[in-house]
Design an enzyme around this catalytic site. Structure first.
Site, mmCIF file in Angstrom:
data_model
loop_
_atom_site.group_PDB
_atom_site.id
_atom_site.type_symbol
_atom_site.label_atom_id
_atom_site.label_comp_id
_atom_site.label_asym_id
_atom_site.label_seq_id
_atom_site.Cartn_x
_atom_site.Cartn_y
_atom_site.Cartn_z
ATOM 1 N N LYS A 1 0.912 -1.003 -0.109
ATOM 2 C CA LYS A 1 0.107 -0.137 -0.086
ATOM 3 C C LYS A 1 0.921 1.205 -0.004
ATOM 4 C CE LYS A 1 -3.569 2.756 1.032
ATOM 5 N NZ LYS A 1 -4.719 2.881 -0.126
ATOM 6 N N CYS B 1 -3.519 7.876 -8.310
ATOM 7 C CA CYS B 1 -4.786 8.099 -7.469
ATOM 8 C C CYS B 1 -5.449 9.316 -7.858
ATOM 9 C CB CYS B 1 -4.195 8.236 -5.870
ATOM 10 S SG CYS B 1 -5.311 8.457 -4.937
ATOM 11 N N LYS C 1 3.388 3.203 -12.293
ATOM 12 C CA LYS C 1 1.927 3.099 -12.361
ATOM 13 C C LYS C 1 1.013 4.131 -12.993
ATOM 14 C CE LYS C 1 -1.837 1.115 -9.711
ATOM 15 N NZ LYS C 1 -2.372 0.635 -8.227
#
Ligand SMILES: Cc1cc2nc3c(=O)[nH]c(=O)nc-3n(C[C@H](O)[C@H](O)[C@H](O)COP(=O)(O)OP(=O)(O)OC[C@H]3O[C@@H](n4cnc5c(N)ncnc54)[C@H](O)[C@@H]3O)c2cc1C
Ligand SMILES: Cc1cc2nc3c(=O)[nH]c(=O)nc-3n(C[C@H](O)[C@H](O)[C@H](O)COP(=O)(O)O)c2cc1C
Ligand code: SF4
Ligand code: SF4
Ligand code: SF4
Lengths: 423, 459
Positions: free
Chosen positions: A45, A137, A175
Site C-alpha cells: 500500500k 490516485c 503506475k
C-alpha cells in the site's frame, strides 16, 4: 506442468499474481496471509511522508448488476494512514520471511527532488524488490499535487522517474492513470525517464451512484460525497485496451496489467495483450485471498492444454492481432446460426435484431415449439443475438467463405485509399 | 379382552375429536406454507428472469399478466409499478400468487423450466408485489385505480367469489354501480371457505375483498341466494345486466350404501369448517381418515386432516397416479405430509353402527378404456370419510334460468348465457376450475356487460 515463475523487470516471483497496492497490502498481517494463500507478490500500500494522511469513514461506493454484487467499486481512500517507519519495519520483516515472493513498495511523495531523495534509501534498506510510483490516485492526493496530478503531465512523469533511477538501484515501475486521453504519452515519458516497467490501470475517476433519498453522491460522508476511483470487473475492458496499446507501441517495455482481474481467464487475457505480471485488488476485497488458488490452477491447466511452457510464452501473444480498424478485412463475413434443439424460446434474439439490428431473425410458427430462424441474407453478422441469447452455444456466428481481402485503406469508398484491392 | 384385541375385532369407529394436536403446533401447521420472500430472495429470483419477448409465461396465464414486465419492475426496485402491472391484469393477483398451480400455468411454460428444470418463481414474486400493493393501499386508504365517472348503469352479480369480485371491480372501474349478492354470510367464495388454510393464511381472503371494493361503487349483500331470497326475473327487471358467478357449491354423492352414517362428510364442508375456525383447535377430525377422490379438494382435505392430527389418512383414487386431476406438485405435497395414496380402487360400501367404522373397496381396472370394478377388494378402517368426488351447480331448475348443459351454464364467447343481459363466469361455466380462470372469466364478463349496456354487443 506449466512454469508460472516470472522475472518481471528483474523482480522474481513464483507466479504472476500480485496483489495491487491497496488495503489488501496495507500491513504485514494481510500480506502474510496473502503469501500463505499463494500470491506471488504484493505491491505494498502506497507509502508517503510523515505525518500520515487521514482517511474518512465511509470509503467505498459500489454497483452491482442483475443481482451480482460489486461489478464495479470506487473508493475515496488515500494512501497508507500509518506512520512511515511502521510500514518500513513490517516490509523488512515480511521480505525476510518470504524471500521468494515479490515485495514491491508503492510510493507517493511531493513532486520535489528532496522528498524522493529522502525516502528512496529508506525503502531500499528494507530489502524490497522494487518500487512502484503511484502516479494514478485520482482523488485526495492529486489536489495536493501528487498522484494523478503528476501522472497526467508526461514531463513530470519523466522527471520523477529519473530521480528515482538516480537515487536508488531498485527496479522502478511507473503506475499509470487512465484518466488521460492518450495513455501512450505518460508511458513514453516513463520510458524516457528510465522506468524499468509500467503498471496500469489505476482507478478511473467516478461517481458510482447517488443516494436519491438524501441527494448525495455515494459513498456519502456526513451528508456529502466526492468523486472516487473506479475499479472492479467493469473496468477490465478499459484496462485491456490501454495495456494492449502500450504493448503494441512501446515494444520491450514490461507491463504489469491491472484492472478488473477476477480470475485466471482475465489474467491470461492481460498476459496475451502484453502483460508480464498481473495485479489484483477488487476481486480479493470481494472474496478474500483464497481466490488465488483457482487463478494459479486455472492458468496452469489452460497453459498445459494450449502447450505454453512458461509465462513468457503467453505474454504478448495477441498483440500482433490487435490492429487499427483500418487494417480489418471488410470483405469478411460471419452469419448467425441458431441451434433449434438448444433454443428455449425466450425471443430475446428476435426482439434484439428486430428492434435494434437488422430484422434478420423471424419466428417460425410450427405449432408445438417456437422456432427462431436467421434469414441469412439479412444478417450482417453483428453478433448481437449471440450476446443476448441466454443459452450458451445456442447461437453461433458462422464465418462464411470469402475469397477477397479488402481493408478500408484499399476500399473504393475511401477517397484517400492507398492501394487497389488485392485479388 | 385386551385393548389390542378390542381394536382388532371391533374396528372402532366414531373416534372423532378436536384438539388432537397442541394449539401452538396447529398454528405452525396452518401458517403460510410458502411465506413472503425477503427483499434479497426477491432480488435474486427476479434476476433469474430473462425478460423474454413474447414471453411464453404470459401466454400460459389465463389473465395474461405481463410477467416479464412486473419481474423487471421488482428487479429495479419499482415495487409500486410491479404491483400495478399485476393488478391491472388481475385484481385478485394476491390470491392467485398464493393458490395458482403455477407448475401447470406460467412456471410450467417458463423458459427456465426448459433450460434448467427450475422456473423463475413467478408466483412467489407476484406475491411480493401484490402484498406490497395491498399494504400500500391499506396504509394510504387509496385504491390504486380510479373509477370512471358514473354511468348510471346498475349491474347485479350473483356470487362474491373470484369470478364475481373480478367482474365487479372491472365494472366499477368503468363507472357502473354494482350489487353483489352472495348466499353465504361472508364474501370471497372459495377463497374464504375452500382454499387450504396454509395456502391462504390469516385473514387474507377478507382483506383482499376489502381491497377490491375500496375502488368504490360495489355493494356486497350477504345471505342472499338466487332461488332462495332472489329470483332471476326480478333481478333482470331491476338491473341493467346480471352476472352469474355462483361457482359449484353443490357436492356430488358417492351413491353407495351407508353414506348417511355419522363421520361421512363432504370434503368441502370439512375444509369450510376448518377455514372458519380461528385456531383450528375446535375442528374435529377422525383418528383414521379415508379421503375419496383425486383432485385438489381431495389433496387439501387429506393434508389438512393429517395436520389436524389424524393418525392415518388414506387417499383412495379409482385410477392411477398419472390420471389424478391433482398436479404432481400437489401429490408430492400430500406425500411429504404423510398421506397414504391408494390407487385403482373404488368405494362400494360404508359400514358401521350409527357412525362409520370401515369402508369397503373394490379394485378397479381398465377394460377397453372403461373403468370397471374387479372381483376382489379390501376394507379400510375409518372414523371419518371425506368425499371429494366433484362439485356441482346448486340452483333449482327453474324456467327463468338460462340453459344448463352437463351441469354448467351454457355461454358463448362473450360469456353471454341463453338469456339476454345475463352473463356468467367462473366455476359455474365449462372450463378449468381454477381461481385464476374465474378471475379471467369475471373480467371478460365485465367487458361484455360493458359493451352490452352500451348497445355494442351483438348476440
Ligand atoms: C377445496 C378446494 C380447493 C381449491 N384449491 C384451489 C387451488 O389451490 N388453486 C386454484 O386455482 N383453485 C382451487 N380451487 C378452485 C377455486 O377455488 C375455484 O375455481 C374458484 O373459487 C372459482 O371461483 P368462482 O367465483 O367461480 O366460484 P366460488 O369461489 O365458488 O364462488 C361462488 C360464490 O357464489 C356463491 N353462491 C353460490 N350459489 C349461490 C346462489 N344460488 N346465490 C347467490 N350466491 C351463490 C357462493 O356462496 C360463493 O361465494 C379449489 C377448490 C376447492 C373446492
Ligand atoms: C453499437 C454502438 C454504437 C454507437 N455509436 C455511437 C455513435 O455513432 N455516436 C455516439 O456519439 N455514440 C455512439 N455510441 C455510444 C452511445 O451513444 C452511448 O454513449 C454509450 O453506449 C454509453 O451508454 P450506455 O452504455 O448507457 O448505453 C454507440 C454505442 C453502441 C453500443
Ligand atoms: S448477427 Fe446481428 S444481424 Fe445477424 S441475426 Fe444476429 S442480431 Fe441480427
Ligand atoms: S435468444 Fe437463444 S434461446 Fe432465446 S429464442 Fe433466440 S436462440 Fe432461442
Ligand atoms: S418465461 Fe420465465 S424467464 Fe421468460 S419472462 Fe417469463 S418468467 Fe421470465
Amino acid at each position: 506442468m506449466a512454469d508460472l515463475r516470472i522475472d518481471f523487470a528483474g523482480i522474481k516471483a513464483p507466479n504472476p499474481f500480485w496483489l495491487a497496492s491497496a488495503p489488501p497490502t496495507d500491513k504485514a498481517y494481510n500480506v502474510e496471509r496473502a503469501f500463505k494463500a499463494g500470491w506471488g507478490g504484493v505491491v505494498w500500500k502506497t507509502l508517503g511522508e510523515d505525518p500520515p494522511v487521514v482517511n474518512v469513514s465511509s470509503r467505498y461506493g459500489a454497483i452491482g448488476y442483475n443481482g451480482q454484487r460489486l461489478m464495479g467499486m470506487n473508493n475515496i481512500e488515500l494512501i497508507t494512514d500509518r506512520p512511515l517507519h511502521l510500514n518500513l519495519d513490517e516490509i523488512r520483516t515480511v521480505k525476510r520471511n518470504w524471500p521468494d515472493r515479490a515485495v514491491v513498495v508503492s510510493l507517493m511523495v511531493p513532486c520535489e527532488e528532496e522528498s524522493w531523495k529522502r525516502i528512496l534509501p529508506l525503502v531500499e534498506a528494507t530489502g524490497a524488490d522494487g518500487i512502484e510510483l503511484n502516479f494514478g490516485c485520482p482523488h485526495g492526493m492529486s489536489e495536493r499535487g501528487m498522484g494523478a496530478a503528476v501522472g497526467q503531465v508526461p514531463d513530470y512523469v519523466q522527471m520523477v522517474t529519473r530521480w528515482c533511477k538516480h537515487y536508488s538501484r531498485m527496479p522502478v515501475i511507473v503506475k499509470l492513470t487512465p484518466n488521460i486521453t492518450d495513455i501512450l504519452k505518460p508511458a513514453e515519458a516513463a520510458r524516457r525517464g528510465g522506468a524499468d516497467a509500467v503498471s496500469l490501470i489505476n482507478t478511473i475517476t467516478s461517481i458510482t451512484g447517488v443516494d436519491l433519498d438524501n441527494m448525495v453522491p455515494e459513498p456519502a460522508v456526513d451528508g456529502l460525497g466526492t468523486h472516487g476511483g473506479y475499479c472492479g470487473p467493469a473496468v477490465k475492458p478499459i484496462a485491456l485496451r490501454m495495456v494492449g496499446e502500450i504493448a503494441r507501441s512501446l515494444k520491450g517495455l514490461p507491463i504489469s496489467g491491472i484492472g478488473g482481474i477476477s480470475g485466471w481467464r482475465d489474467a491470461a487475457e492481460f498476459l496475451a495483450l502484453g502483460a508480464g505480471s498481473v495485479q489484483v485488488c477488487t476481486a480479493a476485497m470481494h472474496y478474500g485471498f483464497r481466490i488465488v488458488e483457482d487463478m494459479i490452477s486455472g492458468l496452469s491447466n489452460w497453459m498445459d492444454e494450449k502447450g505454453y511452457a512458461c509465462i513468457d510464452d503467453v505474454t504478448g501473444r495477441a498483440v500482433k492481432n490487435f490492429v487499427h480498424w483500418n487494417d480489418l478485412n471488410l470483405a469478411w463475413k460471419t452469419i448467425a446460426s441458431i441451434d433449434p434443439t438448444a433454443c428455449i424460446g425466450c425471443g430475446l434474439c428476435h426482439i434484439a435484431c428486430e428492434d435494434t439490428a437488422h430484422q434478420a431473425i423471424k419466428l417460425q410458427e410450427t405449432g408445438e415449439k417456437r422456432i427462431y430462424e436467421v434469414i441469412d441474407d439479412e444478417c450482417v453478422g453483428c453478433n448481437l443475438c449471440s450476446h443476448v441469447c441466454p443459452v450458451s452455444g445456442c447461437i453461433t456466428m458462422v464465418p462464411q467463405a470469402t475469397a477477397t481481402h479488402l481493408t478500408w485503406k484499399q476500399h473504393p469508398n475511401n477517397p484517400m485509399r492507398v492501394a487497389e484491392p488485392a485479388q | 379382552m385386551s385393548a389390542t384385541g378390542d381394536s382388532v375385532y371391533n374396528l372402532g369407529g366414531g373416534d372423532i375429536a378436536a384438539s388432537r394436536v397442541p394449539v401452538a403446533r396447529l398454528a405452525e401447521c396452518f401458517a403460510d406454507a410458502h411465506p413472503l420472500l425477503s427483499r434479497d430472495e426477491a432480488a435474486i429470483e427476479a434476476a433469474r428472469c430473462y425478460f423474454c419477448y413474447d414471453a411464453p409465461c404470459i401466454a400460459a396465464c389465463p389473465t395474461s399478466i405481463d410477467i416479464p414486465g412486473f419481474i423487471r419492475a421488482i428487479a429495479t426496485d419499482n415495487l409500486a409499478g410491479a404491483g400495478r402491472k399485476i393488478l391491472e391484469a388481475n385484481i385478485l393477483g394476491g390470491a392467485c400468487a398464493r393458490v395458482c398451480p403455477t407448475e401447470i400455468l406460467c412456471e410450467g411454460a417458463c423458459v427456465r423450466t426448459a433450460q434448467q428444470h427450475k422456473p423463475v418463481e413467478i408466483g412467489a414474486l407476484q406475491r411480493v408485489a401484490t402484498d406490497a400493493a395491498m399494504a400500500r393501499a391499506a396504509a394510504s386508504g387509496q385504491h390504486p385505480f380510479t373509477r370512471a365517472p358514473s354511468t348510471g348503469k346498475r349491474v347485479a352479480i350473483l356470487g362474491a367469489g373470484p369470478a364475481g369480485l373480478a367482474c365487479a371491480h372491472e365494472l366499477a372501474k368503468q363507472g357502473h354501480a354494482v350489487a353483489i349478492f352472495d348466499a353465504k354470510p361472508k364474501p370471497g367464495g372459495l377463497n374464504e371457505y375452500g382454499i387450504a388454510a396454509y395456502k391462504m393464511a390469516d385473514d387474507f381472503a377478507a382483506r383482499e375483498v376489502a381491497f377490491i371494493i375500496s375502488i368504490g361503487g360495489i355493494k356486497i349483500i350477504p345471505n342472499q341466494a338466487l332461488g332462495r331470497e332472489l329470483d332471476l326475473g326480478t333481478l333482470r327487471r331491476d338491473y341493467d345486466a346480471v352476472c352469474l358467478a355462483i361457482g359449484q357449491s353443490g357436492v356430488k354423492a358417492l351413491a353407495i350404501p351407508g353414506e348417511e352414517l355419522q363421520g361421512v362428510m363432504d370434503a368441502v364442508r370439512f375444509i369450510e369448517n376448518l377455514r372458519q375456525s380461528s385456531d383450528k383447535s375446535d375442528v374435529p377430525v377422525g383418528r383414521h381418515v379415508v379421503v375419496i377422490g383425486g383432485g385438489n379438494t381431495a389433496i387439501d382435505a387429506a393434508v389438512q386432516a393429517k395436520r389436524l392430527g389424524a393418525e392415518q389418512v388414506s387417499l383412495v383414487y379409482r385410477r392411477g397416479r398419472e390420471d389424478m386431476p391433482a398436479t404432481a406438485v400437489e401429490q408430492d405435497w400430500a406425500l411429504v405430509n404423510g398421506v397414504d395414496f391408494r390407487h385403482w380402487a373404488a368405494p362400494v360400501a360404508l359400514e358401521g353402527q350409527g357412525a362409520v367404522q370401515r369402508i369397503r373397496f373394490a379394485r378397479t381396472k381398465l377394460e377397453d378404456g372403461r373403468l370397471v370394478l374387479g372381483e376382489d377388494g379390501y376394507i379400510l378402517r375409518a372414523d371419518m370419510v371425506l368425499k371429494a368426488v366433484g362439485q356441482s351447480l346448486e340452483i333449482s331448475e327453474d324456467e327463468a334460468l338460462p340453459a344448463i348443459r352437463a351441469g354448467r351454464i351454457v355461454v358463448n364467447e362473450d360469456l353471454q348465457t341463453s338469456l339476454p343481459g345475463v352473463f356468467a363466469g367462473g366455476d359455474c361455466i365449462p372450463g378449468q376450475d381454477l381461481t385464476v380462470q374465474a378471475v379471467a372469466d369475471g373480467k371478460r364478463a365485465a367487458q361484455s356487460i360493458n359493451a352490452y349496456m352500451k348497445g355494442e354487443l351483438n348476440g
